[in-house]
Scaffold this motif. Structure first.
Motif, PDB file in Angstrom:
ATOM      1  N   PRO A  74       0.813  -1.218   0.000  1.00 30.20           N
ATOM      2  CA  PRO A  74       0.000   0.000   0.000  1.00 30.20           C
ATOM      3  C   PRO A  74       0.843   1.264   0.000  1.00 30.20           C
ATOM      4  O   PRO A  74       1.961   1.291   0.519  1.00 30.20           O
ATOM      5  CB  PRO A  74      -0.818  -0.131   1.294  1.00 30.20           C
ATOM      6  CG  PRO A  74      -0.870  -1.594   1.556  1.00 30.20           C
ATOM      7  CD  PRO A  74       0.440  -2.139   1.086  1.00 30.20           C
ATOM      8  N   ASN A  83     -14.973  -1.100   0.861  1.00 27.66           N
ATOM      9  CA  ASN A  83     -14.716  -1.926  -0.320  1.00 27.66           C
ATOM     10  C   ASN A  83     -15.546  -3.195  -0.300  1.00 27.66           C
ATOM     11  O   ASN A  83     -15.077  -4.257  -0.684  1.00 27.66           O
ATOM     12  CB  ASN A  83     -13.235  -2.263  -0.409  1.00 27.66           C
ATOM     13  CG  ASN A  83     -12.712  -2.918   0.858  1.00 27.66           C
ATOM     14  OD1 ASN A  83     -13.487  -3.179   1.771  1.00 27.66           O
ATOM     15  ND2 ASN A  83     -11.428  -3.194   0.904  1.00 27.66           N
ATOM     16  N   ALA A 110     -12.801   0.941   4.693  1.00 21.93           N
ATOM     17  CA  ALA A 110     -11.390   1.172   4.386  1.00 21.93           C
ATOM     18  C   ALA A 110     -10.999   2.566   4.850  1.00 21.93           C
ATOM     19  O   ALA A 110     -11.487   3.562   4.313  1.00 21.93           O
ATOM     20  CB  ALA A 110     -11.141   1.011   2.892  1.00 21.93           C
ATOM     21  N   SER A 131      -4.814  -1.300   0.495  1.00 19.54           N
ATOM     22  CA  SER A 131      -5.173  -1.154  -0.910  1.00 19.54           C
ATOM     23  C   SER A 131      -3.964  -0.659  -1.683  1.00 19.54           C
ATOM     24  O   SER A 131      -3.296   0.293  -1.269  1.00 19.54           O
ATOM     25  CB  SER A 131      -6.343  -0.172  -1.072  1.00 19.54           C
ATOM     26  OG  SER A 131      -6.678  -0.028  -2.434  1.00 19.54           O
ATOM     27  N   TYR A 152      -6.926   6.203  -5.619  1.00 25.85           N
ATOM     28  CA  TYR A 152      -8.317   6.382  -6.022  1.00 25.85           C
ATOM     29  C   TYR A 152      -8.603   7.845  -6.339  1.00 25.85           C
ATOM     30  O   TYR A 152      -8.172   8.751  -5.619  1.00 25.85           O
ATOM     31  CB  TYR A 152      -9.262   5.890  -4.913  1.00 25.85           C
ATOM     32  CG  TYR A 152      -9.130   4.408  -4.639  1.00 25.85           C
ATOM     33  CD1 TYR A 152      -9.921   3.488  -5.306  1.00 25.85           C
ATOM     34  CD2 TYR A 152      -8.191   3.927  -3.734  1.00 25.85           C
ATOM     35  CE1 TYR A 152      -9.793   2.129  -5.073  1.00 25.85           C
ATOM     36  CE2 TYR A 152      -8.053   2.570  -3.495  1.00 25.85           C
ATOM     37  CZ  TYR A 152      -8.864   1.681  -4.167  1.00 25.85           C
ATOM     38  OH  TYR A 152      -8.733   0.338  -3.943  1.00 25.85           O
TER      39      TYR A 152
END
Length: 863
Positions: free
Chosen positions: A324, A617, A622, A643, A647
């Motif tokens: 991540p 998610n 998250a 993740s 985004y």
């Protein structure tokens, strides 16, 4: 409690930097396009990439997001199969689900398309043969996982209706799926089978085992031809080269790939650290010296074999973070590039325009001049980047990025244009033991870097030379505790530092002298400065936010509302909004520039309705760790726990008016789904071979629009200048009669030979196909002088009127009408066409003027 269905300020747009996971890829060959396509799983959807011209272009994304993560994928000539849990989904055109196969009681882990049938195996020992078109179960075999746990499947080439099954106990079985009979059992090699792969030779297969052995076995003779052993653990993948050299490649859990020569029966070469994690799958492209691999390190790579000694080099790669992100930030003022530092130690740049503009700046490495001999690969890497700052002012001249690493006092410089780590390791002249850099900032001019450390030091370095240019504070200490944030103003006159000693200090940049100190209510966790407005935001350990005006050096706003530690914050481009992300899984949007009348209300009223939302998610909420607002204000970028992607969220306020009202005290944030990869940036989509994907344009787009004839200009422009063309092309001598008729003229069968007239050929010729001379003759013959009549003239006028009213062949209609006015003496039937011509040209003129106005405005904006 009042709850909003979705955020009125943000909507999910797409995710950047996701390419692959631990699921082995599936390779397809499209006979019509003559191109290879690779399918990789990414969470609940799969991506299809085109290996065109040795490149990797994202061409298609599965539209239907599945309820669970994809555990295995397979593809045939028509469909892509993706298994999620106990269900197998068949996708047509790589997008929509057209069939679901339900019948397994345990999780499906193997898929094998075979003609009109699909073979699947689950963890419970069931092997099912499906009819692909009908979705029915054709055959079901049951195995005891204790004695024969199916771990690999393959179809031996030329073996009709045969499938070879491998087990984790080591034995192999050859089955006839049509007669449901066990044909032969191979005792194995006292090691679990991990991979089965068909070789270019008939009857010969490659077998990979859990002990690292690669076995080349003839299944018809039950004879082992040769075997190899890799020292890197189990064989995760096997691939045979088909373009000439007899090479087999074997993958390992460490990310290494070994290449074995089948003729000399020895190791040819090895590709170490091909992937950061286990090699999920490796496949040679048929007839080409290219190897395609993917792994759980979020990477797809294409290797080409053009080195001396049979070695391979990396030809093309699509790679994101394998861990991540640890921090993100926009780079530049156009908002098109996002710098992201990952916990895997890499620094990457993701483009919001197209993935082809993505860059990887690579890993950080220790100073090569001081490294010790004998260190292994991992020991040479620097720890993950914890904080960085970038500037574009002088990035063409020297390094424009400064980054701090976990647990290290020395900071590194990076060059964005060369996509490499820079030449300098910035470190104080007298290093403090057990100290680490905690905050970094680059001045707006791009010449200096200001670095704060855990020992309380704040140092200044020159980025061009990497030399130390002084430090702030007495006794080389600016704070009595860890420096939590540093910032410089737009003119390099003021430096601001915040420390764990609850102090915010203002320093003169040039003299390094302290000018003023502001006592805070709690220790600051982080700090960010909006240089244009002079607004400084501080996140405190008591979950509150302070906004300080650096001109008056006073706290002008205070916000509260988060129920957890504030992870990150960012300003909007105009400095009117402050976006924060915290461990309570919310993203809040508040305004430091609210009128003072709002200050009399509860602190929750300082946050707007629907500006707060939670991200999840579909499995768990998250938490957002890092946020960055685009310099153009169009996108909000976030990074979340566990993740790998970055985004993007669209700012709805740029698209239209958004009604914002203060939030009540009992407001519950809305939950927003994390956005997925969208097909907005795709160039085209992959289709099945039987579908004709050629686009056919409509004959007429709309009644208010006109359509041109698509004829060459010589067909209709020459009509207005026929007299000039005839004078220019007039022959000097009269044409001579041919001695004999050409042999290719058509004749009518019979006793008396005669030539066939054009009307007897049965071929109808349209006026639109005539040349300029033929059209002139036809129009001249319409009048009475040319043998025509008034009815023919009226029919021609009706034809022109029909063409103008329908909007078709606009250019041709006007050319015919202009020529008609030249050759015809009677013009009284044309009076009713004048109004239609004026109306049509008025609409076109308005459209032209509007387009020219927009084009001029766009040009002036760019200049």
């Amino acid at each position: 409690n009042q709850r909003s269905s979705s955020s009125s300020l943000f909507s999910g747009f797409r995710v950047l930097g996701l390419y692959s996971n631990h699921v082995p890829h599936a390779l397809r060959y499209h006979k019509k396009h003559r191109e290879f396509y690779v399918v990789t799983a990414v969470g609940k959807c799969f991506h299809t990439y085109n290996v065109r011209n040795n490149d990797l272009f994202l061409f298609s994304i599965s539209c239907n997001s599945l309820p669970d993560d994809i555990v295995c994928v397979a593809a045939d000539r028509m469909l892509v199969f993706a298994a999620t849990g106990k269900i197998i989904n068949a996708f047509a055109r790589n997008k929509e689900v057209v069939m679901r196969y339900q019948g397994h009681k345990q999780e499906v882990r193997l898929l094998l398309p075979l003609g009109d049938q699909l073979i699947s195996a689950d963890s419970g020992g069931d092997v099912i043969v499906w009819d692909i078109q009908e979705g029915d179960i054709y055959l079901q075999l049951q195995f005891d996982p204790v004695t024969f746990d199916v771990s690999a499947m393959m179809h031996p080439s030329t073996y009709l209706n045969k499938v070879l099954l491998g087990s984790s106990q080591g034995a192999l079985q050859l089955w006839n799926i049509k007669t449901s009979k066990l044909l032969f059992t191979f005792p194995g090699w006292s090691a679990g089978v991990t991979v089965l792969q068909q070789s270019p030779a008939v009857d010969v297969v490659g077998i990979g085992t859990a002990t690292g052995r690669v076995i080349i076995h003839n299944i018809r003779l039950d004879e082992t031809l040769m075997s190899f052993t890799q020292d890197w653990g189990p064989v995760t993948s096997l691939a045979f080269r088909t373009d000439g050299p007899p090479i087999v490649a074997s993958g390992s859990p460490q990310g290494h790939i070994a290449f074995w020569d089948l003729e000399r029966r020895q190791l040819v070469t090895q590709q170490r650290h091909a992937h950061g994690t286990a090699v999920a799958a490796a496949t040679f492209l048929h007839g080409e010296p290219l190897l395609l691999t993917n792994g759980a390190d979020n990477a797809i790579k294409v290797w080409i074999f053009d080195q001396e000694g049979g070695g391979a080099r990396l030809l093309r790669c699509r790679q994101g973070h394998s861990a991540p992100p640890s921090t993100i930030c926009h780079h530049g003022n156009d908002g098109k590039n996002i710098l992201s530092a990952g916990q895997d130690g890499t620094l990457q740049s993701f483009s919001t325009v197209h993935e082809r503009f993505n860059k990887s700046l690579g890993h950080g490495w220790f100073n090569t001049n001081k490294k010790k001999k004998g260190l292994i690969y991992e020991e040479l890497r620097l720890p993950a980047i914890t904080n960085f700052s970038s500037a574009t002012a002088r990035q063409s001249d020297w390094d424009g990025i400064v980054a701090s690493h976990r647990g290290r006092l020395a900071t590194t410089t990076w060059n964005y244009q060369r996509c490499t780590m820079g030449a300098h390791h910035l470190q104080p002249p007298v290093p403090h033991r057990n100290a680490a850099a905690t905050a970094v900032d680059i001045t707006s001019c791009g010449n200096f870097a200001v670095i704060g450390s855990s020992c309380g030091r704040v140092d200044v370095y020159n980025l061009q030379s990497g030399l130390h240019r002084g430090c702030f504070g007495n006794n080389d200490k600016a704070h009595g505790g860890t420096v939590r944030g540093v910032a410089t103003d737009a003119l390099n006159q003021l430096t601001l530092t915040a420390g764990s000693d609850w102090l915010l200090k203002f320093w003169r940049f040039k003299t390094k002298k302290e000018e003023e100190t502001l006592k805070l209510n709690a220790a600051p966790a982080s700090m960010i400065l909006h240089r244009e407005s002079g607004m400084l935001a501080l996140a405190l350990d008591d979950f509150t936010l302070l906004v300080v005006d650096i001109e008056t050096r006073r706290v002008v706003r205070k916000f509260a509302g988060h129920q957890g530690n504030i992870n990150d914050m960012t300003f909007s481009p105009d400095g009117r909004w402050l976006i924060t992300a915290a461990m309570d899984c919310t993203i809040q949007w508040c305004s430091p520039l609210l009128l003072l009348d709002f200050w009399i209300f509860d602190i929750f009223l300082l946050t707007f309705r629907d500006a707060v939302f939670k991200c999840h998610n579909r499995v768990c909420v998250a938490s957002c760790l890092y946020v960055s607002m685009s310099p153009t204000g169009d996108f909000l970028t976030t990074a979340h726990v566990d993740s790998l992607g970055v985004y993007l969220w669209t700012n709805k306020s740029l698209c239209g008016p958004v009604g914002l009202r203060p939030l009540p005290a009992d407001y519950q944030p809305a939950e927003e789904m994390l956005p997925g990869v969208t097909a907005d940036e795709l160039e085209q989509e992959v289709v099945s071979e039987e579908v004709d994907d050629a686009y056919k344009s409509a004959s007429q787009l709309g009644a208010e629009l006109v359509t041109l004839s698509l004829l060459p200009e010589s067909r209709w422009k020459s009509l207005l200048h026929l007299d000039v063309i005839k004078r220019r092309n007039k022959p000097l001598a009269p044409p001579a009669a041919p001695a004999a008729a050409p042999f290719f003229l058509l004749t009518v069968p019979g006793l008396t030979p005669r030539f066939m007239s054009p009307a007897e050929t049965g071929q109808e010729t349209q006026v639109k196909d005539y040349g300029p001379s033929s059209v002139s003759i036809e129009l001249t013959s319409l009048a009475a002088e040319g043998g025509g009549s008034s009815s023919l003239l009226l029919a021609f006028i009706h034809m022109i009127d029909s063409m103008l009213s329908s909007g078709r062949d606009f250019d041709l209609a006007h050319a015919y009408l202009a020529l008609f006015l030249k050759v015809s003496k009677s013009q009284h039937p044309l009076l009713h066409l004048s109004s239609r011509l004026e109306t049509g040209w008025a609409e076109l003129r308005a459209s032209f003027d509007q387009s020219l106005c927009l084009l001029s405005y766009a040009k002036s904006a760019l200049l």
